[in-house]
Scaffold this motif. Structure first.
Motif, PDB file in Angstrom:
ATOM      1  N   VAL A  29      44.400  48.665  44.395  1.00 46.97           N
ATOM      2  CA  VAL A  29      43.575  48.074  43.250  1.00 46.97           C
ATOM      3  C   VAL A  29      43.598  46.749  43.028  1.00 46.97           C
ATOM      4  CG1 VAL A  29      43.439  48.501  40.630  1.00 46.97           C
ATOM      5  CG2 VAL A  29      43.745  50.681  42.053  1.00 46.97           C
ATOM      6  N   GLU A  30      44.803  46.206  42.938  1.00 47.82           N
ATOM      7  CA  GLU A  30      44.938  44.659  42.871  1.00 47.82           C
ATOM      8  C   GLU A  30      44.062  43.901  43.757  1.00 47.82           C
ATOM      9  OE1 GLU A  30      49.114  43.606  42.751  1.00 47.82           O
ATOM     10  OE2 GLU A  30      49.466  44.611  40.655  1.00 47.82           O
ATOM     11  N   GLN A  31      44.132  44.365  45.416  1.00 45.61           N
ATOM     12  CA  GLN A  31      43.384  43.599  46.159  1.00 45.61           C
ATOM     13  C   GLN A  31      41.994  43.842  45.872  1.00 45.61           C
ATOM     14  OE1 GLN A  31      44.969  44.900  49.881  1.00 45.61           O
ATOM     15  NE2 GLN A  31      46.651  44.012  49.648  1.00 45.61           N
ATOM     16  N   ALA A  63      33.222  54.885  28.472  1.00 44.26           N
ATOM     17  CA  ALA A  63      34.615  54.794  29.089  1.00 44.26           C
ATOM     18  C   ALA A  63      35.416  53.827  28.227  1.00 44.26           C
ATOM     19  CB  ALA A  63      34.287  54.271  30.609  1.00 44.26           C
ATOM     20  N   ARG A  64      36.881  53.652  28.684  1.00 46.41           N
ATOM     21  CA  ARG A  64      37.668  52.810  27.932  1.00 46.41           C
ATOM     22  C   ARG A  64      38.716  52.530  28.971  1.00 46.41           C
ATOM     23  NH1 ARG A  64      39.782  53.985  22.419  1.00 46.41           N
ATOM     24  NH2 ARG A  64      41.782  52.992  22.387  1.00 46.41           N
ATOM     25  N   ILE A  65      39.355  51.306  28.842  1.00 47.60           N
ATOM     26  CA  ILE A  65      40.382  50.868  29.676  1.00 47.60           C
ATOM     27  C   ILE A  65      41.277  50.220  28.614  1.00 47.60           C
ATOM     28  CG2 ILE A  65      38.796  48.693  30.212  1.00 47.60           C
ATOM     29  CD1 ILE A  65      40.310  48.697  33.089  1.00 47.60           C
ATOM     30  N   ASP A  66      42.603  50.363  29.371  1.00 46.90           N
ATOM     31  CA  ASP A  66      43.727  49.690  28.583  1.00 46.90           C
ATOM     32  C   ASP A  66      43.777  48.052  29.001  1.00 46.90           C
ATOM     33  OD1 ASP A  66      44.523  51.910  27.366  1.00 46.90           O
ATOM     34  OD2 ASP A  66      46.070  52.525  28.929  1.00 46.90           O
ATOM     35  N   ALA A  67      44.194  47.396  28.107  1.00 43.47           N
ATOM     36  CA  ALA A  67      44.240  45.876  28.485  1.00 43.47           C
ATOM     37  C   ALA A  67      45.356  45.286  27.781  1.00 43.47           C
ATOM     38  CB  ALA A  67      42.969  45.124  27.784  1.00 43.47           C
ATOM     39  N   ALA A  89      36.093  39.656  29.248  1.00 44.85           N
ATOM     40  CA  ALA A  89      37.243  39.482  29.525  1.00 44.85           C
ATOM     41  C   ALA A  89      37.351  39.411  31.009  1.00 44.85           C
ATOM     42  CB  ALA A  89      38.212  40.780  28.988  1.00 44.85           C
ATOM     43  N   THR A  90      38.043  38.113  31.170  1.00 45.54           N
ATOM     44  CA  THR A  90      38.355  37.741  32.753  1.00 45.54           C
ATOM     45  C   THR A  90      39.926  37.967  33.024  1.00 45.54           C
ATOM     46  OG1 THR A  90      36.674  36.110  32.499  1.00 45.54           O
ATOM     47  CG2 THR A  90      38.213  35.978  34.449  1.00 45.54           C
ATOM     48  N   GLY A  91      40.001  38.827  34.203  1.00 47.40           N
ATOM     49  CA  GLY A  91      41.558  38.933  34.633  1.00 47.40           C
ATOM     50  C   GLY A  91      41.710  40.146  36.061  1.00 47.40           C
ATOM     51  N   LYS A  92      42.614  40.586  35.973  1.00 45.52           N
ATOM     52  CA  LYS A  92      42.698  41.305  37.190  1.00 45.52           C
ATOM     53  C   LYS A  92      43.171  42.846  36.914  1.00 45.52           C
ATOM     54  CE  LYS A  92      47.641  39.994  38.477  1.00 45.52           C
ATOM     55  NZ  LYS A  92      48.511  39.381  39.382  1.00 45.52           N
ATOM     56  N   VAL A  93      42.957  43.787  37.691  1.00 44.61           N
ATOM     57  CA  VAL A  93      43.136  45.098  37.379  1.00 44.61           C
ATOM     58  C   VAL A  93      44.380  45.523  38.127  1.00 44.61           C
ATOM     59  CG1 VAL A  93      42.512  47.443  37.465  1.00 44.61           C
ATOM     60  CG2 VAL A  93      40.573  45.646  36.943  1.00 44.61           C
ATOM     61  N   THR A  94      45.169  46.121  37.473  1.00 40.72           N
ATOM     62  CA  THR A  94      46.340  46.483  38.195  1.00 40.72           C
ATOM     63  C   THR A  94      46.797  48.169  37.334  1.00 40.72           C
ATOM     64  OG1 THR A  94      48.747  46.218  38.557  1.00 40.72           O
ATOM     65  CG2 THR A  94      48.057  45.369  36.332  1.00 40.72           C
ATOM     66  N   SER A 100      51.342  56.370  36.014  1.00 43.16           N
ATOM     67  CA  SER A 100      49.963  56.587  36.687  1.00 43.16           C
ATOM     68  C   SER A 100      48.857  56.114  35.838  1.00 43.16           C
ATOM     69  CB  SER A 100      49.938  58.348  37.208  1.00 43.16           C
ATOM     70  OG  SER A 100      51.056  58.413  37.859  1.00 43.16           O
ATOM     71  N   LYS A 101      48.904  55.079  35.128  1.00 40.31           N
ATOM     72  CA  LYS A 101      48.006  54.406  34.443  1.00 40.31           C
ATOM     73  C   LYS A 101      47.422  53.025  35.051  1.00 40.31           C
ATOM     74  CE  LYS A 101      48.913  56.550  30.082  1.00 40.31           C
ATOM     75  NZ  LYS A 101      49.233  56.415  28.626  1.00 40.31           N
ATOM     76  N   TYR A 102      46.082  52.774  34.712  1.00 36.34           N
ATOM     77  CA  TYR A 102      45.953  51.557  35.248  1.00 36.34           C
ATOM     78  C   TYR A 102      45.309  50.660  34.123  1.00 36.34           C
ATOM     79  CZ  TYR A 102      40.833  53.473  34.654  1.00 36.34           C
ATOM     80  OH  TYR A 102      39.672  53.766  34.385  1.00 36.34           O
ATOM     81  N   GLN A 103      45.280  49.186  34.092  1.00 32.32           N
ATOM     82  CA  GLN A 103      44.854  48.482  32.975  1.00 32.32           C
ATOM     83  C   GLN A 103      44.261  47.268  33.609  1.00 32.32           C
ATOM     84  OE1 GLN A 103      48.705  47.950  30.712  1.00 32.32           O
ATOM     85  NE2 GLN A 103      49.569  46.832  32.464  1.00 32.32           N
ATOM     86  N   ILE A 104      43.758  46.428  32.833  1.00 33.78           N
ATOM     87  CA  ILE A 104      43.265  44.989  32.879  1.00 33.78           C
ATOM     88  C   ILE A 104      44.106  43.919  32.402  1.00 33.78           C
ATOM     89  CG2 ILE A 104      41.612  45.183  31.204  1.00 33.78           C
ATOM     90  CD1 ILE A 104      39.899  43.100  32.721  1.00 33.78           C
ATOM     91  N   VAL A 105      44.588  42.987  33.111  1.00 36.49           N
ATOM     92  CA  VAL A 105      45.670  42.071  32.352  1.00 36.49           C
ATOM     93  C   VAL A 105      44.532  40.838  32.307  1.00 36.49           C
ATOM     94  CG1 VAL A 105      47.488  40.501  33.077  1.00 36.49           C
ATOM     95  CG2 VAL A 105      47.641  42.782  33.961  1.00 36.49           C
ATOM     96  N   ILE A 106      44.288  40.696  31.237  1.00 32.72           N
ATOM     97  CA  ILE A 106      43.460  39.603  30.563  1.00 32.72           C
ATOM     98  C   ILE A 106      44.009  38.211  30.777  1.00 32.72           C
ATOM     99  CG2 ILE A 106      41.896  38.855  28.821  1.00 32.72           C
ATOM    100  CD1 ILE A 106      41.870  41.588  27.862  1.00 32.72           C
ATOM    101  N   GLU A 107      43.267  37.142  31.337  1.00 29.59           N
ATOM    102  CA  GLU A 107      43.910  35.762  31.311  1.00 29.59           C
ATOM    103  C   GLU A 107      42.699  34.878  30.472  1.00 29.59           C
ATOM    104  OE1 GLU A 107      43.272  34.841  35.567  1.00 29.59           O
ATOM    105  OE2 GLU A 107      45.060  36.078  36.179  1.00 29.59           O
TER     106      GLU A 107
END
Length: 537
Positions: A29-31, A63-67, A89-94, A100-107
């Motif tokens: 996912v991160e790549q 949809a909904r995504i944790d941040a 929001a600009t960042g990467k998904v991890t 077992s959850k995914y989220q976006i780390v906002i920069e």
């Protein structure tokens, strides 16, 4: 198909542990989503956590995504996130392997266009305006010539230099600068704290209290000026007791603090011009007013001088004014000698007439007359005194006679009082004897009733009272167990006994009671009440 090999059915699939599979998914996912831009609406935002990180969600209609925004990135944001704001929001998904959850780390975070910020700004403006913070009636006028000016701005920008330069050119006064950040995270809180801090200064304190405040910042975009739209800044400006000038941005830039301030300046330089007048203009105006005053005073003095001269010409001369009084004085001086001579002659004649009446014979006659009158007065006084003495002597004799007759009267009154006292004593003895007799009869009646109700009368008829070891009356045979010591009370005494004794040796020695003949009594009548009669055993 199962991922793991089955011993019963061999397969060529690789076997992973849960940690290996989670780590592989995380790397994949991160790549694949190393840098992404996501547009969505902020949901569940509650401000930064105690650790400094911020956790919320981005959502759209499907949809909904944790941040998450880490503490270091959160401090670099140009504006604070707010609930319901649409952002990019600009960042990467991890992924988070632990759940077992995914989220976006906002920069970085920016509004989804200026329209979103303007909508948020308009909503906040309506809210604060409804509270009355922008009312024109609550705005205060600026002081004409302040002694101290407080400036809230960045200490390193060109704004403070422009303000100081303009104040020095127009009218140099004491300027206090409260350095704050005017952009970025925490800038709004610093500006609000600076306004409250200036208002907290005491009049006459070590640091002088400003007479007017200037909140200034240079121009910029809507995001750059967003700190001055902060609610805390607007409330601090509205609550300021010191008149406040807002000088944020250029002339076309408007922020919420401009509505809450007492005056809005188009530029920081314009704020300095509003705060102080031009000293040269004031000096020129004062000089012009002084010249006008001097000219008016000169013209007034000339007019008064001309009027005085006209009045002086209308007045008569000194000789004319003093001519009549001088003539009267001369005439009075001429008649003074004749008047003194005539006065002396008149006084001498009056003295001679008075002396003619003062002869020795006349004085001797008047003295004899006065002596005779005094002798008559003394005689009358002696007769009055004698009469007063006779009257007092008669009154004393009457008092003496009255006092001599007093003992016989006292004796008569004492005898009658003694006879009356004896009669009252006899009546009291009779009444007391009658009362004692009534009370004795009442006591005897009560005693007869008491004796008729006493249990001793029942014992005298042949009955007995049974008591246990503690002295309580035994009413039923079932209450006495075999071998229990009891006491039997008769009319002439008591006997100790043991319940259920089989021989004379087992029973305690009875107490000898004095024999007494008893009259033959009739047996108790048989009937329903016979069962209630007490029994020995």
């Amino acid at each position: 198909m199962s991922m793991f090999p089955n011993h019963d059915s061999p397969t060529n699939l690789a076997e992973y542990s849960v940690s290996e599979l989670s780590g592989s998914i995380k790397r994949t996912v991160e790549q694949a989503f190393d840098q992404v831009r996501v547009r969505g609406e902020i949901s569940g935002y509650r401000g930064p956590h105690s650790s400094g990180h911020a956790y919320f969600s981005l959502k759209d209609d499907r949809a909904r995504i944790d941040a998450v925004i880490w503490k270091g990135s959160f401090s670099k944001l140009r504006f604070r996130p707010e609930e319901g704001m649409e952002v990019i929001a600009t960042g990467k998904v991890t992924t988070f392997p632990g759940s077992s959850k995914y989220q976006i780390v906002i920069e970085t975070l920016e509004p989804a266009g200026a329209g979103a910020l303007m909508a948020l700004l308009e909503e906040r403006r309506r809210k604060l305006a409804a509270e009355g913070l922008f009312e024109v009636g609550r705005k205060r006028p600026l002081p004409f010539l302040p002694h101290v000016i407080g400036v809230v701005t960045s200490p390193t920008g060109a704004v403070i230099r422009d303000i100081l330069h303009r104040i020095a050119d127009r009218f140099p006064v004491h300027v206090l600068v409260w350095p704050v950040k005017v952009q970025g995270d925490g800038s709004g809180e610093e500006v609000a704290a600076a306004i409250r801090g200036f208002n907290a200064f005491q009049v006459g304190g070590v640091i002088p209290r400003p007479d007017v405040l200037i909140v200034a910042r240079g121009g910029g975009s809507l995001e750059d000026l967003w700190s001055f739209n902060d609610e805390s800044v607007v409330r601090a400006a509205a609550a300021s007791q010191i008149p406040l000038i807002s000088a944020v941005g250029h002339e076309t830039d408007w922020t919420l603090i401009d509505h809450a301030a007492d005056r809005r300046a188009p530029t920081p330089t314009g704020a300095a011009e509003m705060a102080v007048p031009v000293k040269a203009d004031l000096e020129a105006a004062v000089a012009a007013l002084a010249a006008r005053l001097k000219g008016a005073a000169t013209r007034q003095m000339d007019a008064r001088r001309q009027g005085l001269r006209a009045l002086a010409r209308a007045l008569p001369s000194l000789d004319q004014l003093l001519a009549l009084p001088r003539r009267r004085f001369d005439e009075a001086a001429l008649g003074l000698g004749r008047g003194l001579h005539m006065n002396t002659v008149n006084k001498r004649r009056a003295f001679e007439r008075a002396a003619a009446h003062l002869r020795p014979e006349l004085l001797a006659g008047r003295i004899a007359e006065r002596r005779q009158r005094l002798t008559d007065v003394l005689r009358r006084a002696e007769r009055v005194v004698e009469r007063r003495i006779d009257q007092n002597r008669a009154r004393l004799a009457a008092f003496d006679a009255a006092l001599r007759a007093t003992p016989s009267r006292i004796l008569v009154r004492t005898g009658s009082a003694r006879d009356r006292l004896r009669g009252l004593a006899l009546r009291a003895d009779t009444a007391l004897a009658g009362d004692i007799g009534r009370r004795k009869a009442l006591v005897l009646a009560q005693d007869r009733v008491l004796q008729s109700l006493s249990y001793k009368n029942v014992l005298s008829r042949g009955y007995a009272l049974v008591r246990d070891e503690e002295g309580h009356a035994v009413k039923q045979a079932a209450e006495v167990a075999e071998g229990t010591a009891i006491s039997i009370t008769f009319a002439d005494g008591s006997v100790d006994a043991v319940a259920g004794a089989r021989s004379v040796q087992d029973a305690p020695t009875p107490v000898q009671a004095t024999p007494q003949k008893r009259k033959a009594t009739k047996p108790p009548p048989a009937g329903p009440d016979a069962s209630k009669q007490g029994s020995l055993f």
